[in-house]
Design an enzyme around this catalytic site. Structure first.
Site, PDB file in Angstrom:
ATOM      1  N   CYS A 199      14.734  25.671  13.663  1.00  0.00           N
ATOM      2  CA  CYS A 199      13.110  26.137  14.620  1.00  0.00           C
ATOM      3  C   CYS A 199      12.512  24.201  14.186  1.00  0.00           C
ATOM      4  O   CYS A 199      13.080  23.278  13.846  1.00  0.00           O
ATOM      5  CB  CYS A 199      12.573  26.210  12.007  1.00  0.00           C
ATOM      6  SG  CYS A 199      10.704  26.390  13.069  1.00  0.00           S
ATOM      7  N   TRP A 200      11.630  24.888  15.379  1.00  0.00           N
ATOM      8  CA  TRP A 200      10.927  23.159  15.743  1.00  0.00           C
ATOM      9  C   TRP A 200       9.677  23.121  15.132  1.00  0.00           C
ATOM     10  O   TRP A 200       9.102  21.722  15.619  1.00  0.00           O
ATOM     11  CB  TRP A 200      10.851  23.982  17.370  1.00  0.00           C
ATOM     12  CG  TRP A 200      11.354  23.934  18.291  1.00  0.00           C
ATOM     13  CD1 TRP A 200      13.310  23.484  18.470  1.00  0.00           C
ATOM     14  CD2 TRP A 200      11.235  24.126  19.346  1.00  0.00           C
ATOM     15  NE1 TRP A 200      13.820  24.179  19.097  1.00  0.00           N
ATOM     16  CE2 TRP A 200      12.801  24.456  20.022  1.00  0.00           C
ATOM     17  CE3 TRP A 200      10.118  24.248  19.822  1.00  0.00           C
ATOM     18  CZ2 TRP A 200      13.091  25.288  21.481  1.00  0.00           C
ATOM     19  CZ3 TRP A 200      10.418  25.341  21.765  1.00  0.00           C
ATOM     20  CH2 TRP A 200      11.989  25.229  22.012  1.00  0.00           C
ATOM     21  N   ASP A 201       8.939  23.740  14.067  1.00  0.00           N
ATOM     22  CA  ASP A 201       8.374  23.761  13.217  1.00  0.00           C
ATOM     23  C   ASP A 201       7.314  23.796  14.512  1.00  0.00           C
ATOM     24  O   ASP A 201       5.918  22.359  14.732  1.00  0.00           O
ATOM     25  CB  ASP A 201       7.923  22.359  12.323  1.00  0.00           C
ATOM     26  CG  ASP A 201       9.350  22.866  11.591  1.00  0.00           C
ATOM     27  OD1 ASP A 201       9.346  23.388  10.821  1.00  0.00           O
ATOM     28  OD2 ASP A 201       9.205  21.201  11.505  1.00  0.00           O
ATOM     29  N   CYS A 202       6.806  24.490  15.224  1.00  0.00           N
ATOM     30  CA  CYS A 202       5.559  25.211  16.613  1.00  0.00           C
ATOM     31  C   CYS A 202       5.238  24.821  15.933  1.00  0.00           C
ATOM     32  O   CYS A 202       3.661  25.232  16.752  1.00  0.00           O
ATOM     33  CB  CYS A 202       5.900  25.222  17.715  1.00  0.00           C
ATOM     34  SG  CYS A 202       6.029  26.996  17.902  1.00  0.00           S
TER      35      CYS A 202
END
Lengths: 108, 782
Positions: free
Chosen positions: A46-49
């Site tokens: 997860c990129w924490d977008c």
């Protein structure tokens, strides 16, 4: 850090094939489990977008922000209007800052 | 799409000078003249005589403005007159915007003049923001078929069919038995006139038969449905009758020849049970049931002996064909009327009275049959009321007809056998309206004893076969022991068998007792699926005359979909396909199941089914659905305008979304009655509380409005069934989010408000304003 789903709130977008978070996730990480609740299947990717957090219609998803940005209980919470987006940032000491952006074009 | 720059004319009408007395009108007009897109501001003298209207029309003709904002109070008649007049000059009806600043309390003299001025300006600016986004619209006409389908050929179905046929519509009557007539055909007499029901049925059937617009589908069932109101495509499957309808002349030779006798079944409702209690049993071939219409005979193939062809050989007309198979037929109809009626509650479930075990215990329907034939010798007869009904172990409701039915049966029994003593065991006698007369009449008969209390035991006496009944009379407290020749159980009504199956096929919601759901006061015969109507006992227990009432009402209500075209107001929902991501939430939560997938897989409302409540607008997580003429963009623009402050520093500002059916009227009345409505509130009228999308609330908070109020109807009173519950759930979700954001969750509040509760509205807004004052300003206020 991955998105955390409030299992009581999540209604799996009424148990559709693809809930909104699954559709919107750029990494194709969100999906439904056997009980038709959303979860992040590969938290490490997860990129924490925060796309899923913004898209969730029942407000069931919270993104735990990475420790490099702020330890628990720091939070970053978006709220989507028709053409506004507001951000609430809470740092580890509980200090709150808020921002509002007018997001023109969402309704056009 | 080409971007149109709107040109707006603002016309202010102030009869009696109420606005001028409270506001600095010239100053306000001047400011409005400078607003964006406004090309003309004018104070109108009066509407009468069209003198001022023709000056408005002049500006439209020479292109000075292409839409009009009317400020001031205009009643509906005036609005219609103005819209009609200006339509002649090319101004579309949907390019008018009406702004009544008075109903929001902007003229309230008790409020500081500065607040008044600013609030009035805010309200006009809000209306202006929406006016900029108005679009010309035209009503739609959807073609409709002038044929109807009636499902269920009982008294209600026949009467519905008759109404429709007489109104010139084609009717397909679908009946699952071999003949029409339903339960009423089995009755001996029916009140209030105590005539023979067959006479009433025959009368209806004869008139139907004479018409060439009716088509009877017997032994048939609806198996699938497609399309929408005005053009339902229905598939009807037909079980084989084994007898040719055209050839059979009901001579009866086949019955003589048939070797199979069908024993009478104990439970009512099965095919053979219509036969009299005594007398000749039915054969496997015989007249149609329950009423011998259509006149052709029918073979009950399941009873036939293997390989037997006696009837086929015997038939002089060659009408019998034992090889016939099931067929189906597709018909197109504009509206569907469901009159599937009722069945008696299975009395064997009420074990204590021994129904089905002891031959002398009968149901009241069997008693009807008995009264119609030869009576056995009788001396003492008991009647037990509310068997199954009003009983928490069985049916929770009152079946409404059984008390009167028993009274009627006693009257006929006493007529024929005056010496018989009748005992009625009851909880309460419910004989509403004029049926009270029947009750008094029966009560006065000699030898009719009313015992308040239900028998505790019923046992047959070994030798005589009489029934030993023990009961307590709860009025006198005495125990009663009786030996009865006959015990009649007044059983309750349940929805007929097949109701569940039909509900699935037609996607009709049912209530918790299995009857079809309708909106009792407003559209009593309209189901929650537009174009499908429910009449008679399929909706609730009723007596014959109520069923007939209901049947005719259903026919009237359904007429709108049978008249060639269905008119649809252009304010229907529109899905923005560039934003929609097919999450299907609108389809799930539409109270009327109006959405279906279009060819590309996007949700699309069936405009004839849609009731334009706007719940889909509120539900859409992406704000991709809009009601035309009340688009989410228009409301968002209003919300943004509403956020500019008009109050002194520190006063909380409230935006209220009011349901136009109830809460809006309460708010309006509060101002008209001069109640102390806090000036802090600006409201926006919405078609249903369910219209309010969370994004609109988020907008309001983001722009600095301190509190958002959503007012809808009381639970269970929403015109659109669940709109208020849906918005409550959503606003609760939003409140939870606010809490996480360290904002007071109570800044968003959903309330129920009744239409006349203007005092409640004032109380509510005042306490809300006080609470907001205590909370302090919205943290997003910049």
């Amino acid at each position: 850090m991955p998105p955390k789903v409030d299992r009581e709130k999540c209604d799996g977008c009424k148990a559709q094939q693809e809930p909104l978070c699954e559709q919107v996730c750029p990494g194709d990480l969100m999906t439904l489990d056997d009980e038709k609740k959303a979860y992040c299947r590969m938290p490490r990717d997860c990129w924490d977008c925060m796309s899923c957090t913004k898209a969730c219609p029942v407000g069931a998803i919270e993104t735990r922000i990475p420790y490099q940005l702020g330890y628990h209980p720091a939070k970053l919470i978006p709220m989507m209007g028709t053409n506004t987006i507001t951000w609430t940032c809470i740092d580890i000491n509980g200090k709150v800052e808020r921002f509002r952006y007018i997001n023109r074009g969402r309704l056009d | 799409m080409e971007k149109v720059v709107p040109k707006i004319g603002i016309f202010v009408r102030d009869p009696g000078g109420r606005m001028a007395a409270s506001l600095d009108l010239p100053g306000m007009l001047k400011r409005l003249g400078k607003a964006k897109n406004v090309t003309r501001v004018c104070l109108l003298a009066d509407l009468a005589g069209n003198a001022s209207l023709s000056s408005v029309a002049e500006g439209i003709r020479n292109g000075e403005y292409d839409r009009v904002l009317w400020v001031g109070r205009f009643n509906t008649e005036q609005q219609k007159a103005v819209e009609g007049y200006l339509e002649g000059f090319g101004l579309n009806k949907y390019l008018h915007m009406w702004c009544d600043i008075e109903e929001q309390g902007a003229l309230n003299q008790k409020v500081a003049s500065e607040v008044r001025e600013k609030k009035a300006l805010r309200l006009i600016q809000m209306a202006l923001a929406r006016t900029r986004l108005l679009e010309p619209l035209a009503p739609l006409e959807i073609p409709a078929v002038d044929a109807a389908m009636v499902v269920g050929g009982g008294i209600a179905g026949l009467q519905t069919a008759l109404s429709l046929v007489e109104l010139g519509k084609k009717v397909h009557l679908v009946e699952k038995e071999s003949g029409v007539g339903g339960k009423v055909a089995a009755l001996h007499r029916f009140y209030p006139r105590l005539c023979d029901p067959l006479c009433g049925l025959q009368f209806v059937v004869d008139r139907l038969r004479a018409s060439d617009r009716i088509h009877f589908h017997t032994l048939s069932q609806v198996v699938s449905i497609d399309g929408g109101p005005g053009r339902f495509q229905v598939r009807i499957s037909r079980r084989p009758r084994f007898v040719d309808l055209q050839r059979c002349n009901a001579c009866g030779e086949c019955v003589e020849a048939c070797p199979v006798e069908i024993p009478r079944t104990p439970e009512y409702g099965a095919f053979g049970s219509w036969a009299p209690l005594e007398g000749a049993p039915r054969k496997a071939i015989g007249p149609a049931c329950p009423m011998s219409f259509p006149t052709a005979f029918v073979v009950q193939r399941e009873h036939c002996a293997p390989g037997c062809k006696e009837c086929e050989i015997a038939c002089p007309a060659g009408a019998v064909n034992l090889e016939e198979t099931a067929t189906h037929e597709d018909v197109e109809v504009g509206a569907i009327f469901v009159t599937t009626g009722w069945d008696p509650y299975p009395l064997s479930r009420v074990e204590e009275f021994g129904y089905g075990l002891y031959p002398r215990v009968l149901s009241n329907l069997e008693m009807e049959r008995l009264l119609g034939g030869d009576l056995p010798p009788l001396d003492e007869v008991g009647f037990i009321q509310c068997v199954g009904s009003r009983d928490e172990r069985h049916l929770h409701y009152c079946s409404t007809v059984c008390c009167s039915a028993t009274l009627k049966q006693i009257r006929f029994l006493k007529d024929r056998m005056p010496h018989v003593r009748c005992y009625v065991f009851y909880q309460d006698i419910r004989s509403p309206g004029f049926q009270e007369e029947l009750y008094q009449e029966v009560k006065a008969l000699e030898g009719v004893i009313f015992v308040r209390g239900t028998p505790s035991t019923v046992r047959p006496d070994g030798d005589s076969g009489r029934l030993m009944v023990r009961a307590e009379d709860t009025l006198s407290g005495k125990e009663i022991r009786l030996a009865l020749d006959l015990l009649v159980l007044a059983g309750g009504m349940v929805p007929s068998r097949g109701t569940e199956e039909l509900a699935q096929v037609l996607n009709l919601p049912r209530n918790r007792w299995g009857f079809f759901e309708a909106h009792l006061q407003c559209h009593p015969e309209e189901s929650q699926r537009t174009g499908i109507y429910v009449g008679g006992c399929s909706r609730e227990p009723m007596n014959v005359s109520q069923s007939i009432d209901s049947a005719h009402r259903a026919a009237m209500e359904g007429l709108a979909f049978l008249s060639g075209t269905v008119l649809v107001s252009p304010t229907y929902p529109l899905v923005d396909k560039t934003k929609c991501d097919k999450c299907k939430r609108c389809m799930e939560e539409c109270p009327f199941a109006a959405f279906h997938f279009d060819r590309e897989g996007f949700p699309e409302p069936d405009l004839a089914k849609c009731r334009q409540c706007g719940n889909c607008v509120g539900i859409c997580p992406l704000a991709a659905v809009s009601l035309r003429h009340m688009t989410i963009k228009q409301i968002a623009a209003q919300v943004q305008e509403a956020a500019a402050s008009f109050l002194p520093e520190g006063e909380p500002q409230v935006l209220a979304f009011l349901c136009q059916n109830d809460a809006y009227h309460a708010a309006r009345a509060a101002v008209e009655q001069g109640l102390p409505v806090p000036p802090n509130v600006i409201f926006v009228k919405v078609p249903c509380a369910g219209y309010v999308n969370n994004a609109l609330i988020a907008d309001a908070l983001a722009f600095g409005i301190d509190g958002v109020l959503i007012a809808g109807c009381q639970d269970g009173q929403c015109h659109y069934v669940t709109g208020n519950q849906l918005v409550r759930k959503r606003s609760d979700d939003l409140s939870d989010k606010l809490q996480k954001m360290m904002i007071e969750r109570d800044r968003v509040r959903f309330v129920n408000l009744e239409i006349r509760d203007s005092v409640g509205y004032v109380e509510l807004t005042r306490s809300f304003v006080e609470e907001l004052m205590a909370m302090g300003p919205n943290p997003f206020k910049l």
